[in-house]
Write a protein that holds these residues in place. Structure first.
Motif, PDB file in Angstrom:
ATOM      1  N   ARG A   1       0.991  -1.077   0.007  1.00  0.00           N
ATOM      2  CA  ARG A   1       0.113  -0.087  -0.072  1.00  0.00           C
ATOM      3  C   ARG A   1       0.875   1.136   0.168  1.00  0.00           C
ATOM      4  O   ARG A   1       1.646   1.497   0.867  1.00  0.00           O
TER       5      ARG A   1
ATOM      6  N   GLN B   1       2.055  -8.271   5.021  1.00  0.00           N
ATOM      7  CA  GLN B   1       1.762  -9.299   5.904  1.00  0.00           C
ATOM      8  C   GLN B   1       0.727  -9.000   6.850  1.00  0.00           C
ATOM      9  O   GLN B   1       0.905  -9.078   8.044  1.00  0.00           O
ATOM     10  N   ASP B   2      -0.424  -8.908   6.356  1.00  0.00           N
ATOM     11  CA  ASP B   2      -1.601  -8.598   7.234  1.00  0.00           C
ATOM     12  C   ASP B   2      -2.821  -9.419   6.626  1.00  0.00           C
ATOM     13  O   ASP B   2      -2.738  -9.615   5.338  1.00  0.00           O
TER      14      ASP B   2
ATOM     15  N   LEU C   1      -5.548   5.053  -0.668  1.00  0.00           N
ATOM     16  CA  LEU C   1      -4.636   5.600  -2.060  1.00  0.00           C
ATOM     17  C   LEU C   1      -4.476   4.487  -3.072  1.00  0.00           C
ATOM     18  O   LEU C   1      -3.612   4.448  -3.914  1.00  0.00           O
TER      19      LEU C   1
ATOM     20  N   TYR D   1     -10.448  -2.686  11.389  1.00  0.00           N
ATOM     21  CA  TYR D   1      -9.562  -3.724  12.300  1.00  0.00           C
ATOM     22  C   TYR D   1     -10.230  -4.024  13.337  1.00  0.00           C
ATOM     23  O   TYR D   1     -10.038  -3.908  14.461  1.00  0.00           O
TER      24      TYR D   1
ATOM     25  N   ILE E   1       2.763  -3.988  10.959  1.00  0.00           N
ATOM     26  CA  ILE E   1       1.329  -3.586  10.318  1.00  0.00           C
ATOM     27  C   ILE E   1       1.080  -2.083  10.662  1.00  0.00           C
ATOM     28  O   ILE E   1       0.712  -1.335   9.720  1.00  0.00           O
TER      29      ILE E   1
ATOM     30  N   LEU F   1       0.951   1.363   8.264  1.00  0.00           N
ATOM     31  CA  LEU F   1      -0.451   2.292   8.222  1.00  0.00           C
ATOM     32  C   LEU F   1       0.335   3.606   8.382  1.00  0.00           C
ATOM     33  O   LEU F   1      -0.242   4.616   8.264  1.00  0.00           O
TER      34      LEU F   1
ATOM     35  N   TYR G   1       0.485   6.636   5.979  1.00  0.00           N
ATOM     36  CA  TYR G   1      -0.418   7.753   5.312  1.00  0.00           C
ATOM     37  C   TYR G   1      -0.509   9.049   5.937  1.00  0.00           C
ATOM     38  O   TYR G   1      -0.859   9.960   5.075  1.00  0.00           O
TER      39      TYR G   1
ATOM     40  N   ALA H   1       0.208  11.751   2.865  1.00  0.00           N
ATOM     41  CA  ALA H   1      -0.982  11.694   1.994  1.00  0.00           C
ATOM     42  C   ALA H   1      -2.067  12.208   2.522  1.00  0.00           C
ATOM     43  O   ALA H   1      -2.970  13.144   2.188  1.00  0.00           O
TER      44      ALA H   1
END
Lengths: 652, 197
Positions: free
Chosen positions: A546, A572-573, A621, B39, B58, B62, B65, B139
């Motif tokens: 992403r 990896q999720d 995005l 989530y 993870i 994230l 962003y 972003a």
């Protein structure tokens, strides 16, 4: 005038005894099928996709569709049969076959109970068996069956999944004999072959042996269980051995057969060298979860046992009127034959069959196979159950449920007393039915699903081609009650169901570990992303995360190049797939699960700039997840370059 | 001035305190739970004495962003010294059994409380740093928005709810403080003083 009057009278008569509409039957039962948003269904339903060639997964009792697993047909949506990795899965001795017809599903069993490891499916047209791994809900293996045409009585299994079987619908000249014969020499030259495919601990399939029989049509089959473990029962029709206009010529005899096969005996003969090694050709395709790639191997031999020669493997039990369904009750004692054109259901007793064999209560032979006297093996007949019995499942409480195509109904009857207990109409013309665990030793007799052959007015019309139709009945009480209609993908034949917890707690995979990815073209990070040219083959080691590809700008591709995009999803999720598509590619897209690598081959056919993008909405995005490939004329001097984030406009 | 020797019970408690300090090295001290519509199963950061655990990868995925820096154990000097500090605390607790002076316990207790206050300030400082030091090219830019997780308790950060609470190790360290406090209470006879007066 008289005629008109007669017509009016007759139609008045019909109207007066028209059965009550189904609308009423459903009212009040809706909540039984209601699964609140966010809640889970009680059962997984693995439904054959018929001529779609795929296997669909529904929830019960809601009838909600969760997933269509590509098996025997290409699926551009999932890249199945389009990505380089999946192409070998659809390889056969005939080459790449993009379509088939999946009729029956069968869940693996341990001790006669559904165990949630795998589900098998049959390919009817180009005979094959597939194994789908229920940890990944992905087709893991496909084996082709030689000497066969129309693999219909498949993929039924023995009670510990020792074997998955196949029986040829079309008898044909064996692959190891001359096939260039006149069609009307069926009786001399056409043979039946039934296949026993051994299933290993990890599920791996191996064609252990075949049994050659006189030419007939094998239709359906089921394994013995409990006391009858070690036996397999195959229904067969066209014992008339017709090769044309079967609807007439194969319906002449009053009785055809259920063939009882003592497969433990067959194993002994195989061991003692009684089988002939025959030269054939068949494909065996395996999916490797570490390389994310399938391999196809062509095998050249099969061991064949002759039923006419080895007298104590096969016995023919006469069964009325072209039997179709061949179902064994949970105790293993009763074998239910369903003559498609019969108005009764014969039930055979395994004990009586054994006694008949022991005391040679034979009635001649059929092509060298002993025929048991009908009464000698018969437990009894269900009288006047309906018209056109097809299939039977069991609830584990001593009841059998049989579908009737012609009279369009499901009939519940008592196995021991053979008394009809209840009947309920289906809309319309039911074929197969499914009770969760309904062909195992341990049925979960709460729901019954009828898979109908005719839909007509049940849903909003969609032109000449209508929705396929299934119906759920609550069978927990004495009376069967219609709970829900639900449309399915086409065409549903046999289906199996298992308790949801058994499947969802079987160690299901959430994503592939990137560290375990052994794909030869993997890029385990953006640093490994690269483009390699060798001649006119260009390999793009691409990553996706992403929300970008690496590289996302590629220049120096030339007309005549064959470009292989090897896209590795670095996520990896759980639930973060990425897709990949490039303009003008003459195949499908890629859907790449986290940790997986998949390859799309692309041969640009013109000079210009080609966009590529992520097709699976991955993030906020997602629409920014795109890139460009520049294609130059053959012989161009544009150097091969690739980058992400650095190919910026020149500043003055 | 007479030195007060501590009782056997207090010594036993000191032994427990030492064990708790050592034990806290093997379990996470603090956790920040994150919840978002995407989530439902939740994400969690687990702060150990020596590393950051949990769904770090993870969360790092994230962070870009909003332009938040990614988290890496090696960027925090705290994770190299904390194990020694807790080890030291355990050693001091054991030592105090032999020293057996109530005043010594008092000094240790005060030092420990000071340490906790400093640690909290340090934790706040890092939270502030990560929450405010954002990449200007991110972003998603929400004017005036910072992403500082709460020191303790709950706070909504865009689509994420952050819930910051002690984990097993944190509760063990809390227990250490309470037990030391109990020894002081007992040894200075704070339970009985009122009666005497």
């Amino acid at each position: 005038m008289k005629v008109l009057l007669a017509v009016v009278l007759v139609s008045a008569l019909f109207t007066s005894c028209k059965p009550k509409n189904t609308g009423n039957a459903v009212a009040g039962n809706a909540e039984k099928a209601y699964v609140a948003p966010g809640k889970y269904d009680e059962f997984y339903n693995f439904v054959s996709g018929g001529f779609s060639g795929q296997l669909s997964v529904y929830g019960l009792p809601s009838g909600r569709l969760f997933r269509v697993i590509p098996v025997f047909s290409v699926d551009p949506e999932k890249g199945w049969g389009y990505s380089e990795e999946t192409k070998p899965m659809l390889n056969t001795s005939q080459g790449f076959v993009p379509w088939d017809d999946l009729h029956h599903t069968e869940l693996s069993q341990t001790n006669g109970e559904v165990d949630g490891r795998w589900v098998f499916g049959n390919a009817n047209n180009t005979p094959r068996i597939a194994r789908i791994d229920l940890k990944t809900f992905k087709t893991a293996e496909i084996i082709e069956l030689p000497n066969s045409g129309g693999n219909h009585s498949s993929p039924f299994i023995t009670e510990n999944t020792e074997y998955v079987v196949a029986g040829t619908r079309f008898s044909v000249p064996a692959d190891y004999s001359n096939g260039d014969v006149a069609i009307n020499t069926y009786k001399e030259n056409f043979k039946g072959h039934i296949s026993f495919v051994k299933v290993g601990k990890e599920g791996e399939m191996d064609l252990a042996f075949q049994i050659v029989t006189p030419g007939v049509n094998f239709d359906l089959s089921h394994a013995g269980k409990g006391k009858s473990h070690g036996w397999f029962f195959f229904s067969c029709y066209n014992t008339e051995q017709a090769n044309t206009l079967l609807e007439v010529n194969a319906s002449q005899k009053d009785k055809d057969f259920i063939m009882a096969v003592n497969w433990k005996k067959a194993e002994e003969y195989l061991k003692s060298g009684k089988a002939k090694k025959q030269s054939v050709k068949y494909a065996h395709n395996k999916w490797n979860e570490k390389t994310h790639t399938a391999t196809s191997e062509i095998k050249n031999e099969v061991m064949v046992l002759d039923a006419a020669e080895l007298k104590d493997i096969c016995y023919m039990i006469p069964c009325p009127k072209s039997p179709h369904g061949c179902d064994v009750d949970p105790t293993g004692e009763y074998i239910v034959g369903s003559g498609k054109l019969a108005a009764l259901i014969p039930v055979f007793s395994f004990d009586k069959l054994q006694d008949a064999i022991k005391n040679k209560k034979f009635d001649g032979n059929y092509g060298g196979i002993n025929v048991i006297k009908y009464e000698a093996a018969l437990h009894g007949e269900v009288q006047k159950p309906g018209l056109g019995p097809l299939h039977t499942e069991f609830d584990g409480k001593g009841n059998a449920y049989t579908t009737f195509f012609v009279s369009s109904e499901v009939v519940k009857w008592d196995i021991k007393s053979l008394k009809v207990l209840d009947r309920v109409p289906t809309y319309y013309s039911v074929g197969h039915l499914c009770i969760p665990g309904g062909d195992s030793k341990k049925p979960f007799g709460k729901y019954l699903i009828a898979y109908n052959k005719i839909t007509k007015d049940r849903y909003l019309p969609t032109g000449p081609e209508l929705a396929q139709s299934a119906q759920i009945f609550d069978i927990s009480g004495d009376k069967m009650e219609l709970v829900l209609d639900f449309p399915t993908i086409g065409e549903p034949h046999y289906a199996q169901a298992a308790p949801a917890d058994l499947i969802r707690n079987n160690g299901q995979l959430k994503f592939y570990k990137i560290a375990d990815n052994n794909h030869p073209f993997v890029a385990k990070g953006e640093k490994e992303a690269k483009v390699v040219r060798s001649g006119n083959r260009v390999d793009v080691y691409m990553t996706s995360i992403r929300s970008h590809f690496a590289p996302d700008n590629i220049e120096g591709i030339k007309l005549g190049d064959e470009v292989y995009f090897h896209v590795t999803n670095l996520e990896q999720d759980w639930d973060v797939p990425h897709g990949f598509a490039v303009k003008g590619a003459d195949n499908g897209e890629l859907l790449i699960m986290p940790g997986e690598t998949a390859t799309l081959k692309w041969k640009p056919n013109r000079v210009g700039i080609f966009p590529m993008y992520c097709t699976d909405f991955c993030s906020a995005l997602h629409q920014e997840m795109q890139g460009y490939i520049r294609v130059s004329p053959a012989g161009s001097s544009v150097p091969l370059t690739w980058s992400v984030g650095t190919n910026l406009p020149k500043t003055k | 001035m007479k030195t007060y020797k501590i009782s056997t019970v207090s010594k036993a408690i000191l032994l427990i305190v030492a064990i708790l300090f050592i034990g806290s090295l093997f379990v996470p001290m603090w956790q920040i739970e994150l919840e978002a519509p995407q989530y439902p199963e939740g994400l969690v950061l687990k702060l150990h004495a020596n590393k950051i655990g949990g769904d770090v990868e993870i969360i790092n995925g994230l962070n870009h962003y909003i332009g938040m820096a990614t988290l890496h154990t090696e960027n925090f000097f705290e994770f190299t010294i904390l194990p020694y500090i807790f080890g030291g605390f355990a050693a001091i607790s054991l030592l105090l059994i032999f020293i057996a002076k109530r005043k010594a316990v008092l000094i240790f207790f005060i030092s420990y409380i000071l340490f906790v206050v400093l640690a909290a300030i340090d934790f706040y400082r890092w939270n502030y740093e990560y929450g405010h030091n954002l990449d200007p090219n991110a972003a998603i830019k929400v004017p005036g928005m910072a992403y500082q997780p709460p020191l303790i308790g709950y706070k909504q950060l865009l689509n994420f709810g952050a819930y910051s609470v002690p984990d097993t190790g944190g509760w063990m360290l809390t227990a250490c403080g309470l037990l030391l406090f109990f020894i002081i209470f007992k040894e200075y006879k704070l339970f009985t003083k009122k009666k005497i007066n």
